[in-house]
Write a protein that holds these residues in place. Structure first.
Motif, PDB file in Angstrom:
ATOM      1  N   ARG A  50       0.826  -1.209   0.000  1.00  0.00           N
ATOM      2  CA  ARG A  50       0.000   0.000   0.000  1.00  0.00           C
ATOM      3  C   ARG A  50       0.861   1.260   0.000  1.00  0.00           C
ATOM      4  O   ARG A  50       0.579   2.222  -0.722  1.00  0.00           O
ATOM      5  CB  ARG A  50      -0.954   0.003   1.191  1.00  0.00           C
ATOM      6  N   GLN A  51       1.921   1.273   0.808  1.00  0.00           N
ATOM      7  CA  GLN A  51       2.816   2.430   0.840  1.00  0.00           C
ATOM      8  C   GLN A  51       3.479   2.632  -0.525  1.00  0.00           C
ATOM      9  O   GLN A  51       3.591   3.769  -0.992  1.00  0.00           O
ATOM     10  CB  GLN A  51       3.885   2.256   1.921  1.00  0.00           C
ATOM     11  N   HIS A  53       2.240   1.766  -3.384  1.00  0.00           N
ATOM     12  CA  HIS A  53       1.169   2.285  -4.245  1.00  0.00           C
ATOM     13  C   HIS A  53       1.036   3.791  -4.052  1.00  0.00           C
ATOM     14  O   HIS A  53       0.971   4.555  -5.016  1.00  0.00           O
ATOM     15  CB  HIS A  53      -0.141   1.552  -3.914  1.00  0.00           C
ATOM     16  N   GLU A  54       1.018   4.234  -2.805  1.00  0.00           N
ATOM     17  CA  GLU A  54       0.846   5.659  -2.508  1.00  0.00           C
ATOM     18  C   GLU A  54       2.052   6.496  -2.949  1.00  0.00           C
ATOM     19  O   GLU A  54       1.894   7.575  -3.516  1.00  0.00           O
ATOM     20  CB  GLU A  54       0.589   5.849  -1.006  1.00  0.00           C
ATOM     21  N   GLY A  57       2.512   6.074  -7.035  1.00  0.00           N
ATOM     22  CA  GLY A  57       1.367   6.443  -7.862  1.00  0.00           C
ATOM     23  C   GLY A  57       0.901   5.315  -8.772  1.00  0.00           C
ATOM     24  O   GLY A  57      -0.020   5.489  -9.567  1.00  0.00           O
ATOM     25  N   SER A  59      -0.949   1.720  -9.583  1.00  0.00           N
ATOM     26  CA  SER A  59      -2.098   1.031  -9.003  1.00  0.00           C
ATOM     27  C   SER A  59      -1.600  -0.092  -8.100  1.00  0.00           C
ATOM     28  O   SER A  59      -0.474  -0.581  -8.253  1.00  0.00           O
ATOM     29  CB  SER A  59      -2.992   0.452 -10.097  1.00  0.00           C
ATOM     30  N   GLN A  60      -2.462  -0.529  -7.164  1.00  0.00           N
ATOM     31  CA  GLN A  60      -2.062  -1.621  -6.275  1.00  0.00           C
ATOM     32  C   GLN A  60      -1.795  -2.893  -7.071  1.00  0.00           C
ATOM     33  O   GLN A  60      -0.868  -3.645  -6.764  1.00  0.00           O
ATOM     34  CB  GLN A  60      -3.128  -1.846  -5.212  1.00  0.00           C
TER      35      GLN A  60
END
Length: 129
Positions: A50-51, A53-54, A57, A59-60
């Motif tokens: 998740r980190q 992804h954030e 930028g 997608s997961q």
């Protein structure tokens, strides 16, 4: 005056073709911009999917896809931590390719200058050309 850098060839009884076969999986994994972005991000600190992804930028699903390829190449270690997975760079898998590339870089005068760690010497060599 150019001071020659002496980087020993990594020890190997393998032929160049056999060494290439061993290096291709690692170098191929690094040839994708998204995978390289993930690896460079993880070089700063370990992160969950998740980190990543954030921060990146992506997608997961894309992060998961590229992490799978990086794990397969042995470049990333992933460890479950609760409901998340913590990803980190596996430096050992990078060591041999880096040594071989550094050795290759020193085989020419241009590579010698680029690999020189003494910046005052590097400027002297560049100015002398």
């Amino acid at each position: 005056m150019l001071t020659e850098i002496s980087l020993s060839i990594p020890a190997s009884d393998l032929s160049p073709a056999e060494r290439a076969q061993l290096l291709v999986p690692t170098l191929s994994a690094l040839s994708d911009e998204n995978r390289l972005t993930i690896l460079l991000t993880l070089a700063e600190k370990s992160m969950t999917n998740r980190q990543l992804h954030e921060v990146t930028g992506m997608s997961q699903a894309l992060v998961s896809h590229h992490l799978a390829a990086l794990r397969k190449a042995g470049l990333v270690d992933s460890e479950p931590t609760g409901r998340a997975t913590l990803n980190s760079v596996c430096c050992a898998q990078l060591a041999d390719p880096v040594r071989w590339l550094a050795h290759l870089a020193t085989l020419t005068p241009e590579g010698q200058r680029a690999c020189c760690t003494d910046t005052s010497l590097r400027n002297e060599v560049v100015d002398a050309d």
